[in-house]
Design a protein around this motif. Structure first.
Motif, PDB file in Angstrom:
ATOM      1  N   GLY A  98       5.628 -15.903  43.651  1.00 47.97           N
ATOM      2  CA  GLY A  98       5.872 -14.480  43.472  1.00 47.97           C
ATOM      3  C   GLY A  98       6.199 -14.041  42.061  1.00 47.97           C
ATOM      4  N   ILE A  99       5.782 -14.806  41.073  1.00 44.41           N
ATOM      5  CA  ILE A  99       5.986 -14.357  39.697  1.00 44.41           C
ATOM      6  C   ILE A  99       4.801 -13.491  39.296  1.00 44.41           C
ATOM      7  N   PRO A 100       5.066 -12.271  38.858  1.00 47.39           N
ATOM      8  CA  PRO A 100       3.951 -11.385  38.494  1.00 47.39           C
ATOM      9  C   PRO A 100       3.286 -11.850  37.203  1.00 47.39           C
ATOM     10  N   LEU A 101       2.127 -12.468  37.341  1.00 48.51           N
ATOM     11  CA  LEU A 101       1.457 -13.105  36.206  1.00 48.51           C
ATOM     12  C   LEU A 101       1.144 -12.105  35.100  1.00 48.51           C
ATOM     13  N   SER A 102       0.611 -10.942  35.514  1.00 43.82           N
ATOM     14  CA  SER A 102       0.178  -9.994  34.484  1.00 43.82           C
ATOM     15  C   SER A 102       1.376  -9.493  33.687  1.00 43.82           C
ATOM     16  N   ARG A 103       2.525  -9.296  34.390  1.00 47.74           N
ATOM     17  CA  ARG A 103       3.683  -8.800  33.660  1.00 47.74           C
ATOM     18  C   ARG A 103       4.181  -9.863  32.677  1.00 47.74           C
ATOM     19  N   VAL A 104       4.141 -11.101  33.109  1.00 50.19           N
ATOM     20  CA  VAL A 104       4.583 -12.182  32.230  1.00 50.19           C
ATOM     21  C   VAL A 104       3.684 -12.265  30.998  1.00 50.19           C
ATOM     22  N   TRP A 105       2.384 -12.150  31.217  1.00 42.71           N
ATOM     23  CA  TRP A 105       1.470 -12.209  30.081  1.00 42.71           C
ATOM     24  C   TRP A 105       1.691 -11.053  29.122  1.00 42.71           C
ATOM     25  N   ALA A 106       1.869  -9.858  29.699  1.00 43.98           N
ATOM     26  CA  ALA A 106       2.127  -8.690  28.850  1.00 43.98           C
ATOM     27  C   ALA A 106       3.359  -8.938  28.000  1.00 43.98           C
ATOM     28  N   LEU A 107       4.383  -9.521  28.639  1.00 46.23           N
ATOM     29  CA  LEU A 107       5.618  -9.802  27.926  1.00 46.23           C
ATOM     30  C   LEU A 107       5.378 -10.777  26.787  1.00 46.23           C
ATOM     31  N   VAL A 108       4.608 -11.832  27.080  1.00 44.88           N
ATOM     32  CA  VAL A 108       4.349 -12.841  26.051  1.00 44.88           C
ATOM     33  C   VAL A 108       3.624 -12.217  24.867  1.00 44.88           C
ATOM     34  N   TRP A 109       2.622 -11.397  25.176  1.00 49.14           N
ATOM     35  CA  TRP A 109       1.888 -10.784  24.069  1.00 49.14           C
ATOM     36  C   TRP A 109       2.788  -9.845  23.284  1.00 49.14           C
ATOM     37  N   ALA A 110       3.682  -9.159  23.975  1.00 49.55           N
ATOM     38  CA  ALA A 110       4.593  -8.258  23.282  1.00 49.55           C
ATOM     39  C   ALA A 110       5.540  -9.053  22.378  1.00 49.55           C
ATOM     40  N   VAL A 111       6.103 -10.130  22.932  1.00 45.39           N
ATOM     41  CA  VAL A 111       7.019 -10.952  22.125  1.00 45.39           C
ATOM     42  C   VAL A 111       6.272 -11.521  20.924  1.00 45.39           C
ATOM     43  N   THR A 112       5.045 -11.983  21.173  1.00 41.46           N
ATOM     44  CA  THR A 112       4.259 -12.523  20.069  1.00 41.46           C
ATOM     45  C   THR A 112       4.023 -11.454  19.006  1.00 41.46           C
ATOM     46  N   GLY A 113       3.817 -10.221  19.475  1.00 40.46           N
ATOM     47  CA  GLY A 113       3.636  -9.120  18.525  1.00 40.46           C
ATOM     48  C   GLY A 113       4.855  -8.965  17.642  1.00 40.46           C
ATOM     49  N   ILE A 114       6.043  -9.054  18.242  1.00 39.96           N
ATOM     50  CA  ILE A 114       7.266  -8.898  17.453  1.00 39.96           C
ATOM     51  C   ILE A 114       7.405 -10.058  16.468  1.00 39.96           C
ATOM     52  N   ILE A 115       7.104 -11.265  16.956  1.00 38.93           N
ATOM     53  CA  ILE A 115       7.157 -12.407  16.039  1.00 38.93           C
ATOM     54  C   ILE A 115       6.170 -12.215  14.895  1.00 38.93           C
ATOM     55  N   ALA A 116       4.990 -11.684  15.244  1.00 42.76           N
ATOM     56  CA  ALA A 116       3.993 -11.442  14.204  1.00 42.76           C
ATOM     57  C   ALA A 116       4.527 -10.466  13.169  1.00 42.76           C
ATOM     58  N   LEU A 117       5.278  -9.473  13.634  1.00 43.30           N
ATOM     59  CA  LEU A 117       5.843  -8.497  12.693  1.00 43.30           C
ATOM     60  C   LEU A 117       6.805  -9.191  11.735  1.00 43.30           C
ATOM     61  N   ILE A 118       7.705  -9.978  12.305  1.00 43.29           N
ATOM     62  CA  ILE A 118       8.700 -10.642  11.452  1.00 43.29           C
ATOM     63  C   ILE A 118       8.008 -11.606  10.484  1.00 43.29           C
ATOM     64  N   ALA A 119       7.108 -12.427  11.040  1.00 32.68           N
ATOM     65  CA  ALA A 119       6.400 -13.371  10.178  1.00 32.68           C
ATOM     66  C   ALA A 119       5.584 -12.621   9.138  1.00 32.68           C
ATOM     67  N   GLY A 120       4.947 -11.524   9.585  1.00 29.53           N
ATOM     68  CA  GLY A 120       4.110 -10.743   8.665  1.00 29.53           C
ATOM     69  C   GLY A 120       4.920 -10.201   7.510  1.00 29.53           C
ATOM     70  N   LEU A 121       6.136  -9.696   7.808  1.00 32.58           N
ATOM     71  CA  LEU A 121       6.964  -9.134   6.740  1.00 32.58           C
ATOM     72  C   LEU A 121       7.377 -10.213   5.753  1.00 32.58           C
ATOM     73  N   VAL A 165      -3.410  -5.340  25.207  1.00 32.72           N
ATOM     74  CA  VAL A 165      -4.234  -6.556  25.187  1.00 32.72           C
ATOM     75  C   VAL A 165      -4.258  -7.207  26.558  1.00 32.72           C
ATOM     76  N   GLU A 166      -3.075  -7.277  27.172  1.00 28.25           N
ATOM     77  CA  GLU A 166      -3.016  -7.905  28.494  1.00 28.25           C
ATOM     78  C   GLU A 166      -3.878  -7.128  29.473  1.00 28.25           C
ATOM     79  N   ARG A 167      -3.729  -5.805  29.458  1.00 25.23           N
ATOM     80  CA  ARG A 167      -4.404  -4.973  30.454  1.00 25.23           C
ATOM     81  C   ARG A 167      -5.920  -5.019  30.284  1.00 25.23           C
ATOM     82  N   PHE A 168      -6.389  -4.904  29.027  1.00 25.01           N
ATOM     83  CA  PHE A 168      -7.827  -4.714  28.829  1.00 25.01           C
ATOM     84  C   PHE A 168      -8.569  -5.977  28.429  1.00 25.01           C
ATOM     85  N   MET A 169      -7.841  -7.023  28.076  1.00 24.28           N
ATOM     86  CA  MET A 169      -8.564  -8.231  27.710  1.00 24.28           C
ATOM     87  C   MET A 169      -8.203  -9.405  28.600  1.00 24.28           C
ATOM     88  N   MET A 170      -6.897  -9.664  28.727  1.00 28.17           N
ATOM     89  CA  MET A 170      -6.494 -10.858  29.457  1.00 28.17           C
ATOM     90  C   MET A 170      -6.819 -10.758  30.938  1.00 28.17           C
TER      91      MET A 170
END
Lengths: 313, 363
Positions: free
Chosen positions: A200-223, A82-87
C-alpha cells in the motif's frame, strides 16, 4: 629532490574538497537511481535550471531569503511534473528507454532554462547574500579568494563551506531515510517496487517526492558549483564529471557517492600532477577519472558500496 | 493492395532465407537504390548533396555502428564520437603518409580496423562490468580520443586547429580523369559515401542473420543464459565492439572527408555522441534500417524546425529563441516517442507494414 610533503598534503586536501563537490552532484543521481532504478542523466541540466532560476531572481532584485524558497518551490513543482508526465507513462519500460527519456528531459530542460531566462554566463557570488561568519568571525567573508592557513597549507574557505553544506545535507538525508515514515517508504520502494505497492505504498507519490528532493539537492549543488564555475553550460558537464564518482561508489549507495567523490577528487589531482609529469603530457584529467573508475570497477563490478546484483538465468 | 505475400510460396529453405521475402520489398529497394545512384547525383543540387544527403550517410554509418553495439549486443556506449575521431584521424594519417597506391576507401577500411582494435581495448572491461557501469569505459574512450589527438599534434600534421582535407586524397588511380569527373566534387563524394554505406549496411544485415548475429542478440538478452547454452560470451562481446567501432570509425572518416571537408578535434565532442545515440534510439534499437530513419529524423529536425519558424513567423523571433524552442520540442518529441513507441521509428514502420499487408480486412 626531496618529496614536497606540504605540496602533497595540499593536493590531497584540495582533492578532497573538489571530491565533495562531485559528491554533491552524485547524491542526486543516487537518490533517483535507488528509488526507481533510473540513471537520471538530466541531473546536470537540473543543476543549471535551478541555479539559473535563482540567479535570475536575485538579479531581478529579489531578496536572497525569498529567492531561495521560490527556486526550491520551482524545483519541487518541476519534480512533480516530471513524475506525472514522464515517469508514470514510462513505468515498466526497459531501463534503456528510461535512461533515454532522461536524456530527452535534459535537452528539454536545457531549452526551457535558456528560453525562460537566457543563455548568457552569470556570475554568482554567494557572499553577496550570505553573511556566514561561522568560519571566520573577523573578516566576515568566506569565499573563493579567501584562504585560511593551517599547517602551512592553504585551504579555500569556500571549499570548507561547501563541505559543511554537503555534510549537513547528507546528515539530513540520512535522518530522513532512516527515521521518518516517508523515508521508510522510499527505502521500501527502492528495495522492491511491486512489494512496496502490495503493502500500500503509493508509488507515484514516492517518485514525485524523490524527484522533488532531487530538485532541491540540484539547487544546492547548482549554487555551490555556480560559485566556482559560474552559471553556464559548464554546469551540465559537471554531471559527466560526477559519473565516475557514482559508479565507483555504486549506483545505489549515498555513502558510496561520498567516498567515490573523495577518491576521484584526490586521484584526479594526484594523477594530473604526478602521472602528468611522468609521461610529460598535460591535461590527462579529462579522462583520468574515468580510468580510476574503471580500475575500481574491474575489482568490484558494482561499485564499492553498490548492491551486489545476483544474476540468475 | 500491392503489399502482399499472397502468391509467394516458399518451397525451399534457401528461399526462406532471402533478404527480401516479399517481392514488392525487393523491387521497391532496387528502384530506390537505382534512383539514389543514377538519378540523385544528376538532379540534386550541391546544397542538397552537401548539407543533407552526405551528412545523413555519414551519421547513419556511425548510428548503425552504435546500433550494432547497443541495440544488438546490449552494451551501452557513449563513446561513439570518440571512435569516429579515431577513424577520421587514422584515415587522414594513412592517406597522408602512405605511398601513391593508397586510396580513400581502402584507407577508411584500414582506419576502421585500427579503430575496431581500439574498440576492443575499451570494450575489455565489458567482460566484468555490466549495464550502466559500462558507460565509464566508453566515456573514457571518448575523452581519451579527444585528449590524445590534442596532445599529439603529429596526427593533425602539426596544424593548429583544423586541417583542410586535400582534394587529391579523393583521387582513385586517375579514374576521374578518364571519365572527366571531378573526384572531389559533391557528386563523387556522395556516390563514394553511398557505396561505402550500402556495403556496410548490407554486411550488417547479413551479419545479423548469421550465427554471429544471433550470438550478439543472445548476449544482449541475457549474457549468463547465453554462456550457459555455450555461446562464447567474451568473444562475442569483443567482436561486437570491433564491428561497432569499425563502423563508427568509417562513419567518422566519411563525416570529415565527405561532409565537413576539414578535420578537427572539435568535431567529435561529447555532444556528437549523444546526437548519434538519439539517432539509434529514435530509429529503433536493434534495427539496421532504423538507424537510418533515426538519422534522417534527428538530423533534419532542427533544420526543418528553423525553416518552419522562418516561414511562419518571418524572422519575428531571433535565432536563439527558435533554437531553444527547437530543443524543447525535441526533448518532448523524444519522451513522447519513448512513451508511445519504445521500439522507435523502425517499430512504427513495422506496424504500418503489418497494417498494409492485412488491409482492407485486418481480421
Amino acid at each position: 629532490m626531496g618529496f614536497d610533503w606540504v605540496f602533497f598534503t595540499e593536493l590531497i586536501v584540495g582533492g578532497l574538497m573538489s571530491g565533495v563537490m562531485y559528491s554533491l552532484v552524485a547524491i542526486g543521481f543516487v537518490l533517483i537511481y535507488k528509488s526507481s532504478g533510473i540513471f537520471n542523466f538530466a541531473q546536470g541540466t537540473m543543476l543549471l535550471f535551478a541555479a539559473l532560476t535563482f540567479v535570475k531572481l536575485t538579479e531581478g532584485g529579489v531578496n536572497f531569503w525569498v529567492a531561495l524558497p521560490v527556486s526550491m518551490g520551482t524545483m519541487v513543482v518541476f519534480g512533480i511534473l516530471v513524475e506525472r508526465f514522464m515517469m508514470r507513462p514510462l513505468a515498466n519500460q526497459s531501463l534503456l528507454s528510461l535512461f533515454m527519456a532522461t536524456v530527452g528531459l535534459a535537452i528539454l530542460i536545457e531549452g526551457l532554462a535558456q528560453y525562460m531566462w537566457d543563455s548568457a554566463i552569470h556570475g554568482l557570488q554567494l557572499a553577496d547574500f550570505l553573511d556566514l561568519a561561522l568560519l571566520d568571525p573577523v573578516n566576515m567573508t568566506i569565499f573563493v579568494v579567501d584562504y585560511i592557513e593551517w599547517l602551512d597549507i592553504l585551504i579555500s574557505k569556500f571549499d570548507i563551506f561547501a563541505t559543511i553544506v554537503a555534510g549537513t545535507m547528507i546528515l539530513i538525508l540520512a535522518v530522513f531515510f532512516q527515521k521518518t515514515r516517508t523515508g521508510m517508504s522510499l527505502r521500501a520502494v527502492s528495495d522492491d517496487h511491486l512489494a512496496a505497492m502490495a503493502v500500500g505504498i503509493p508509488l507515484s507519490r514516492v517518485w514525485a517526492l524523490v524527484w522533488a528532493v532531487t530538485g532541491i539537492i540540484a539547487l544546492i549543488a547548482g549554487l555551490l558549483w555556480a560559485e566556482r564555475v559560474s552559471v553556464s553550460f559548464t554546469l551540465v558537464e559537471a554531471v559527466l564529471k560526477a559519473l565516475p564518482v557514482i559508479l565507483i561508489g555504486g549506483l545505489t549507495s549515498i555513502p558510496g557517492a561520498i567516498v567515490g567523490g573523495l577518491i576521484i577528487g584526490v586521484g584526479e589531482k594526484l594523477g594530473e600532477i604526478y602521472l602528468g609529469d611522468l609521461i610529460g603530457v598535460q591535461g590527462i584529467e579529462t579522462w583520468f577519472s574515468y580510468f580510476i573508475a574503471l580500475v575500481f570497477l574491474l575489482f568490484r563490478p558494482s561499485g564499492l558500496f553498490g548492491l551486489k546484483t545476483i544474476e540468475r538465468v | 493492395m500491392i503489399y502482399r505475400e499472397t502468391g509467394t510460396f516458399i518451397t525451399s529453405y534457401l528461399e526462406d532465407r532471402k533478404l527480401f521475402p516479399i517481392p514488392f520489398d525487393k523491387w521497391a529497394m532496387a528502384v530506390f537504390m537505382l534512383f539514389m545512384v543514377f538519378v540523385v547525383p544528376f538532379i540534386a543540387s550541391d546544397y542538397w548533396l552537401a548539407a543533407h544527403l552526405i551528412p545523413i550517410l555519414a551519421y547513419g554509418t556511425a548510428a548503425l555502428g552504435l546500433n550494432l553495439l547497443t541495440g544488438m549486443t546490449g552494451q551501452l556506449s557513449l563513446g561513439t564520437a570518440g571512435f569516429m575521431c579515431f577513424g577520421a584521424f587514422f584515415t587522414f594519417n594513412i592517406m597522408l603518409r602512405s605511398p601513391e597506391w593508397m586510396n580513400l576507401p581502402l584507407a577508411m577500411m584500414l582506419a576502421g580496423s585500427v579503430t575496431g582494435v581500439i574498440g576492443i581495448i575499451f570494450g575489455l572491461p565489458s567482460i566484468r562490468i555490466k549495464g550502466f557501469y559500462l558507460l565509464v569505459s566508453t566515456l573514457a574512450a571518448q575523452y581519451f580520443a579527444l585528449w590524445f589527438f590534442r596532445s599529439y599534434p603529429y596526427f593533425l600534421n602539426y596544424a593548429t586547429a583544423t586541417v583542410t582535407l586535400p582534394d587529391h586524397h579523393f583521387d582513385f588511380y586517375g579514374i576521374g580523369d578518364v571519365f572527366g569527373v571531378d573526384m572531389a566534387s559533391f557528386e563523387a563524394k556522395y556516390l563514394m559515401s553511398l557505396g561505402v554505406v550500402s556495403a556496410l549496411a548490407l554486411f550488417a544485415k547479413n551479419l545479423m542473420r548469421s550465427a554471429t548475429g544471433r550470438n550478439f542478440m543472445a548476449v544482449r538478452d541475457m549474457d549468463i543464459a547465453a554462456s550457459v547454452i555455450g555461446i562464447p560470451v567474451i568473444r562475442t562481446k569483443m567482436l561486437a565492439f570491433f564491428v561497432s567501432c569499425f563502423y563508427c570509425g568509417v562513419g567518422g572518416a566519411l563525416f570529415c572527408y565527405a561532409y565537413l571537408q576539414v578535420l578537427g578535434i572539435r568535431t567529435f565532442e561529447m555532444n556528437r555522441s549523444f546526437e548519434i545515440l538519439f539517432m539509434a534510439i529514435i530509429g529503433g534499437l536493434g534495427s539496421i534500417a532504423g538507424s537510418f530513419y533515426g538519422t534522417v529524423l534527428v538530423y533534419e529536425f532542427p533544420i526543418l524546425f528553423s525553416w518552419a519558424g522562418d516561414y511562419l513567423f518571418g524572422g519575428a523571433f531571433d535565432t536563439a529563441v527558435v533554437d531553444n524552442v527547437a530543443k524543447i520540442t525535441y526533448g518532448i518529441l523524444i519522451i513522447a516517442l519513448l512513451i508511445r513507441e519504445p521500439g522507435g521509428l523502425a517499430a512504427l514502420w513495422a506496424t504500418a507494414k503489418q497494417k498494409l499487408r492485412t488491409w482492407p480486412f485486418p481480421h
